[in-house]
Design a protein around this motif. Structure first.
Motif, short mmCIF file in Angstrom:
data_model
loop_
_atom_site.label_atom_id
_atom_site.label_comp_id
_atom_site.label_asym_id
_atom_site.label_seq_id
_atom_site.Cartn_x
_atom_site.Cartn_y
_atom_site.Cartn_z
N THR A 24 45.07 45.36 71.95
CA THR A 24 45.94 46.50 71.64
C THR A 24 46.29 46.53 70.16
N VAL A 25 46.55 45.35 69.60
CA VAL A 25 46.94 45.30 68.19
C VAL A 25 45.74 45.55 67.28
N VAL A 26 44.65 44.82 67.50
CA VAL A 26 43.48 44.94 66.62
C VAL A 26 42.86 46.32 66.75
N GLY A 27 42.81 46.84 67.99
CA GLY A 27 42.12 48.11 68.20
C GLY A 27 42.98 49.34 68.10
N SER A 28 44.28 49.18 67.92
CA SER A 28 45.13 50.36 67.86
C SER A 28 46.35 50.17 66.97
N SER A 29 47.23 49.28 67.37
CA SER A 29 48.53 49.18 66.69
C SER A 29 48.39 48.82 65.22
N LEU A 30 47.51 47.86 64.91
CA LEU A 30 47.36 47.45 63.52
C LEU A 30 46.88 48.61 62.66
N SER A 31 45.92 49.38 63.20
CA SER A 31 45.42 50.54 62.47
C SER A 31 46.52 51.57 62.27
N MET A 32 47.29 51.84 63.34
CA MET A 32 48.40 52.79 63.21
C MET A 32 49.42 52.30 62.20
N LEU A 55 36.17 47.63 66.71
CA LEU A 55 36.59 46.31 66.24
C LEU A 55 37.48 45.60 67.26
N GLY A 56 38.43 46.34 67.84
CA GLY A 56 39.32 45.74 68.82
C GLY A 56 38.57 45.21 70.02
N GLU A 57 37.62 46.00 70.55
CA GLU A 57 36.85 45.56 71.71
C GLU A 57 35.97 44.36 71.36
N ARG A 58 35.33 44.41 70.18
CA ARG A 58 34.39 43.34 69.81
C ARG A 58 35.12 42.03 69.53
N VAL A 59 36.21 42.10 68.77
CA VAL A 59 36.96 40.89 68.43
C VAL A 59 37.58 40.28 69.69
N THR A 60 38.10 41.13 70.59
CA THR A 60 38.68 40.61 71.82
C THR A 60 37.63 39.93 72.68
N ALA A 61 36.45 40.53 72.78
CA ALA A 61 35.38 39.91 73.56
C ALA A 61 34.98 38.56 72.96
N ASP A 62 34.86 38.50 71.64
CA ASP A 62 34.50 37.25 70.98
C ASP A 62 35.58 36.19 71.19
N LEU A 63 36.83 36.61 71.09
CA LEU A 63 37.95 35.67 71.28
C LEU A 63 37.96 35.15 72.71
N ARG A 64 37.80 36.04 73.67
CA ARG A 64 37.79 35.63 75.07
C ARG A 64 36.63 34.66 75.34
N ASN A 65 35.45 34.98 74.80
CA ASN A 65 34.28 34.11 75.00
C ASN A 65 34.50 32.73 74.38
N ALA A 66 35.07 32.71 73.18
CA ALA A 66 35.28 31.44 72.49
C ALA A 66 36.28 30.56 73.23
N VAL A 67 37.37 31.17 73.69
CA VAL A 67 38.39 30.40 74.42
C VAL A 67 37.82 29.87 75.73
N TYR A 68 37.10 30.72 76.46
CA TYR A 68 36.53 30.30 77.74
C TYR A 68 35.51 29.17 77.55
N ALA A 69 34.63 29.32 76.55
CA ALA A 69 33.64 28.28 76.30
C ALA A 69 34.32 26.97 75.91
N HIS A 70 35.40 27.05 75.14
CA HIS A 70 36.10 25.83 74.72
C HIS A 70 36.80 25.17 75.90
N VAL A 71 37.38 25.96 76.78
CA VAL A 71 38.04 25.40 77.97
C VAL A 71 37.02 24.69 78.86
N LEU A 72 35.81 25.25 78.96
CA LEU A 72 34.78 24.63 79.79
C LEU A 72 34.39 23.24 79.28
N ARG A 73 34.62 22.98 78.00
CA ARG A 73 34.25 21.68 77.43
C ARG A 73 35.37 20.66 77.55
N GLN A 74 36.51 21.06 78.09
CA GLN A 74 37.62 20.12 78.23
C GLN A 74 37.34 19.10 79.33
N SER A 75 37.85 17.92 79.15
CA SER A 75 37.70 16.87 80.15
C SER A 75 38.75 17.05 81.24
#
Length: 617
Positions: A168-176, A123-143
Motif C-alpha cells: 500500500t505504501v510503495v504502490g500508492s501512499s508514498l507516491s501520493m 513498483l509496489g506489486e514487484r517490490v512486495t512480491a520480491d520482499l515476500r519471496n525473500a522472507v519466505y525463502a529465508h524462513v525456509l532456511r531456519q533450523s
C-alpha cells in the motif's frame, strides 16, 4: 524476476534462550526506534534493482505536480485577460484561448497522472512480491530452533498482512505523499513569492502545527505496531486450530476455540480502534490548524483586493494555491499515518529476514564423494542439550559407529534420545560437545545441501503435499523422469493403488493426503525416499501407526528400500527390527545395550524385558 540480494546475516547464532524473531533485529535498530518511518530503509535492497522504474515514476510524479501548479497561473490569465476586456469580440476570442490553455493543462495532468499511477503500482506489486519471496525463502532456511519459539501463524501473518501494508505504501501512499509534498511546496513557494508578507505570518503558524503533530505521530506509531502484533496472534491461533481440526472436533472444542479466536480478534479490534482514534485526532488537528492558517492568509488577500493592491485574477490564483496547499497538507497527514503502519510492518518483516539461522553451511565446505554401497556414520562422544531444555541432556557421551551397508535399529523408551540421533545426523542441531562424521568427514565441514542430499528420511507421520501423487513422489528428485517415478512407486508397492486412483498418478491427494489411508501415505513417502536414492536411509517409526495388512506391505517396501544402503531405524515395535544387523538400546541419552535380537534377548536386560512384553502380548 530474480529476488534482489539481501545483506547476509551474521554467522553467529542467537542465544538459545531467546526468541529468534525478537532477538534478531538488525544491528543499529534500537528499541526506541520501533515503527519509525526510518524503519522503511529496510526496503532499500528491494528498491535498488528498479532504479529505472523509480526514476520514471519520479519524473511523471514531478510533471503531474508541476502541471497542477500551472493551473492557477492559467486561471489568473483567464480572469485578468479574458473577463476584464471591454471589447466583446476580443473578450470572446481571449476566453476561447484561455479555456483551450486550461484544457491543455487538464490533458497533460491526466496523462502524467495515469503514467505515474501505472509505474508506481507496478513498483509496489514487484517490490512486495520480491520482499515476500525473500522472507519466505529465508524462513525456509531456519533450523528447528527458530520454530521452537515462533508460531507458523505469526510467520504467515507477516508474509500476508504486513507485506500488504508495505505494498500500500510503495504502490500508492508514498507516491501520493511525494506528489502532494511537491505540490504543497510549490504552492507555498508561489504564495510566498506573490504574497511575501502575509505568507511569512502563515509559515510561522504552520511551524507551530508541526510540534503537536510529532507528539500525535509517536502515539500512532506505537499503536500501529501493537495492532499488527494482535492480528498476528489471531492468525497464529487460526493456523494451529485448523491444522488440528479432527482433534478439535473429537473433543467437541469448536465453541471453546471459537471463543478463543473471538477474544483474540477483539483484542486486535480494540487496539486498532485506539490506533484509529489517535490517527483521527492527528488528521483532524493537521487539517484544522493548517486550514486556519491558510484562511488567515486568504483573508489578508481579500483585503488587498479591496484596497486595490492586487487584481481579482491574482486573488483567484491565491485561492487555488491555498486550496492546493491545504489539500496537500491533509493528504500528507493521511500518508504519514500509512507510513507509520508500514514502518511497523517493515520492521516485523526485517526481523524475519535478518533472523540468524542457528545452523549454516561452512564457508569452504568439503566436497566428499558419495559412496556406492552406503555411508559410514560415526558419533564420537556426542553430548547434546536441546535449546529449550538446556538442563536435560538428550544424548550423553554418545558414541556409535555404523559401517557402510549396515542396518542398525535404535530402540528404547520415549525420550531416550532416538529421534535426537536423526536430528543431529540431518544437522538440524549441532552437539555441544563431541563430533559426528559421515564417510569420515565431520558434518560441520559439509554443506547443508550436500549433507542432506545424501540422506533419505521416512518419518513416522508421512508428509503428503497438496498436489498429485506423481509430484509427491518426484519431490525426492525433481528432475526424475516419469519412468523413474513409476519404478520407485513399484519398489515401494505403491504402483497398484496409485493406478487405481481416478486419475492415476495425476490424482490430487488433498491437503496432507487426506484422500489416502495411512499405509498408502507411508508407501508414497518410501517411494519418495527411494527415488532420491541416498546412501543413508533414516526410518523413523515408519510402521508404528499401521494396521497389520498395511504394515506387511510397508515392511516389504522398506526391505526393498534398505537394500544396498546404510539404514538406521527407530522402532517401538520390535517385530520390525528383529532382522537388523545390530540393535542399539538407548536409555536417557546413553547406549545401555547393543547386539543382535537373539543376543539381547539372551542377556535378559532392558531389551529382553521389552521383547517379552511385546511378543507375549
Amino acid at each position: 524476476m530474480p529476488v534482489p540480494a539481501v545483506p547476509p546475516a551474521p554467522s553467529t547464532a542467537p542465544p538459545a534462550a531467546s526468541s529468534p524473531v525478537s532477538s534478531t533485529v538488525p544491528s543499529g535498530t534500537s528499541a526506541g526506534a520501533k515503527g519509525e518511518p526510518k524503519s522503511l530503509s529496510g526496503l532499500r535492497p528491494f528498491l535498488r534493482p528498479y532504479m529505472v522504474q523509480i526514476g520514471m515514476a519520479a519524473l511523471f510524479l514531478v510533471l503531474a505536480a508541476v502541471t497542477t501548479l500551472v493551473f492557477p497561473l492559467a486561471l489568473r490569465s483567464l480572469i485578468d485577460g479574458g473577463l476584464v476586456s471591454t471589447d466583446k469580440g476580443a473578450q470572446t476570442m481571449a476566453l476561447r484561448d484561455h479555456f483551450l490553455e486550461l484544457f491543455g493543462v487538464a490533458v497533460a495532468l491526466g496523462l502524467f497522472s495515469a503514467l505515474r499511477f501505472y509505474t508506481v503500482s507496478w513498483l509496489g506489486e514487484r517490490v512486495t512480491a520480491d520482499l515476500r519471496n525473500a522472507v519466505y525463502a529465508h524462513v525456509l532456511r531456519q533450523s528447528p530452533v527458530f520454530f521452537e519459539s515462533t508460531q507458523t501463524g505469526e510467520v504467515l501473518s507477516r508474509l500476508t498482512a504486513d507485506t500488504t501494508l508495505v505494498q500500500t505504501v510503495v504502490g500508492s501512499s508514498l507516491s501520493m505523499g511525494l506528489r502532494n509534498a511537491v505540490m504543497g511546496i510549490g504552492a507555498l513557494a508561489m504564495l510566498v513569492w506573490t504574497n511575501p508578507y502575509v505568507m511569512t505570518q502563515v509559515l510561522l503558524i504552520l511551524v507551530l502545527v508541526v510540534l503537536p503533530s510529532m507528539w500525535f505521530g509517536r502515539r500512532v506509531r506505537k499503536l500501529s505496531r501493537a495492532s499488527q502484533d494482535r492480528v498476528a496472534d489471531s492468525s497464529a491461533i487460526a493456523a494451529e486450530v485448523l491444522n488440528a481440526i479432527p482433534v478439535v472436533q473429537s473433543y467437541t472444542a469448536e465453541k471453546r476455540e471459537a471463543e478463543r479466536f473471538d477474544a483474540s480478534t477483539n483484542a486486535a479490534f480494540n487496539t486498532a480502534i485506539r490506533r484509529t482514534k489517535a490517527r483521527s485526532v492527528l488528521v483532524a488537528f493537521i487539517i484544522i490548524a493548517t486550514s486556519a492558517a491558510l484562511l488567515w492568509g486568504l483573508y489578508q488577500g481579500t483585503q488587498a483586493v479591496l484596497h486595490g493592491e492586487i487584481t481579482a485574477g491574482h486573488l483567484g490564483q491565491t485561492v487555488v494555491y491555498v486550496i492546493i496547499l491545504a489539500s496537500a497538507a491533509a493528504v500528507l497527514g493521511e500518508v504519514y499515518g500509512d507510513l507509520l503502519r508500514a514502518a511497523g510492518a517493515t520492521e516485523r518483516l526485517m526481523e524475519l529476514l535478518h533472523a540468524v539461522p542457528a545452523i549454516v553451511s561452512p564457508v569452504r565446505p568439503v566436497a566428499a564423494p558419495v559412496p556406492p554401497s552406503g555411508s559410514a556414520v560415526s558419533f564420537d562422544a556426542v553430548t547434546f542439550h536441546y535449546p529449550s531444555r538446556p538442563g536435560t541432556p538428550a544424548l550423553r557421551d554418545f558414541s556409535l559407529s555404523v559401517a557402510p551397508g549396515e542396518t542398525v535399529a535404535l530402540v528404547g523408551s520415549s525420550g531416550a534420545g532416538k529421534s535426537t540421533v536423526f536430528q543431529l545426523l540431518l544437522r538440524y542441531y549441532d552437539p555441544q560437545s563431541g563430533q559426528l562424521l559421515l564417510d569420515g568427514v565431520p558434518l560441520a565441514d559439509l554443506s547443508l545441501d550436500h549433507l542432506r542430499h545424501r540422506i533419505g528420511l521416512v518419518p513416522q507421520d508421512a508428509v503428503i503435499f497438496s498436489t498429485s501423487a506423481f509430484e509427491n513422489i518426484r519431490y525426492g528428485r525433481p528432475e526424475a523422469s516419469a519412468d523413474e517415478v513409476h519404478a520407485a512407486a513399484r519398489a515401494a508397492f505403491a504402483h497398484d493403488f496409485l493406478t487405481a486412483l481416478p486419475e492415476g498418478y495425476e490424482t490430487f491427494l488433498g491437503e496432507r493426503g487426506v484422500r489416502l489411508s495411512g499405509g498408502q501415505r507411508q508407501r508414497i513417502a518410501i517411494a519418495r525416499a527411494m527415488l532420491k536414492n541416498p546412501p543413508l536411509l533414516l526410518l523413523d517409526e515408519a510402521t508404528s501407526a499401521l494396521d497389520a495388512e498395511s504394515e506387511r506391505m510397508v515392511q516389504a517396501a522398506l526391505e526393498t528400500a534398505m537394500a544396498g544402503r546404510t539404514t538406521i531405524v527407530i522402532a517401538h515395535r520390535l517385530a520390525t527390527v528383529q532382522k537388523a544387523d545390530r540393535i542399539i538400546v538407548l536409555d536417557h541419552g546413553a547406549i545401555v545395550e547393543q547386539g543382535t535380537h537373539a543376543a539381547l534377548v539372551a542377556q535378559g536386560g532392558i531389551y529382553a524385558r521389552l521383547a517379552a512384553l511385546q511378543f507375549t502380548a
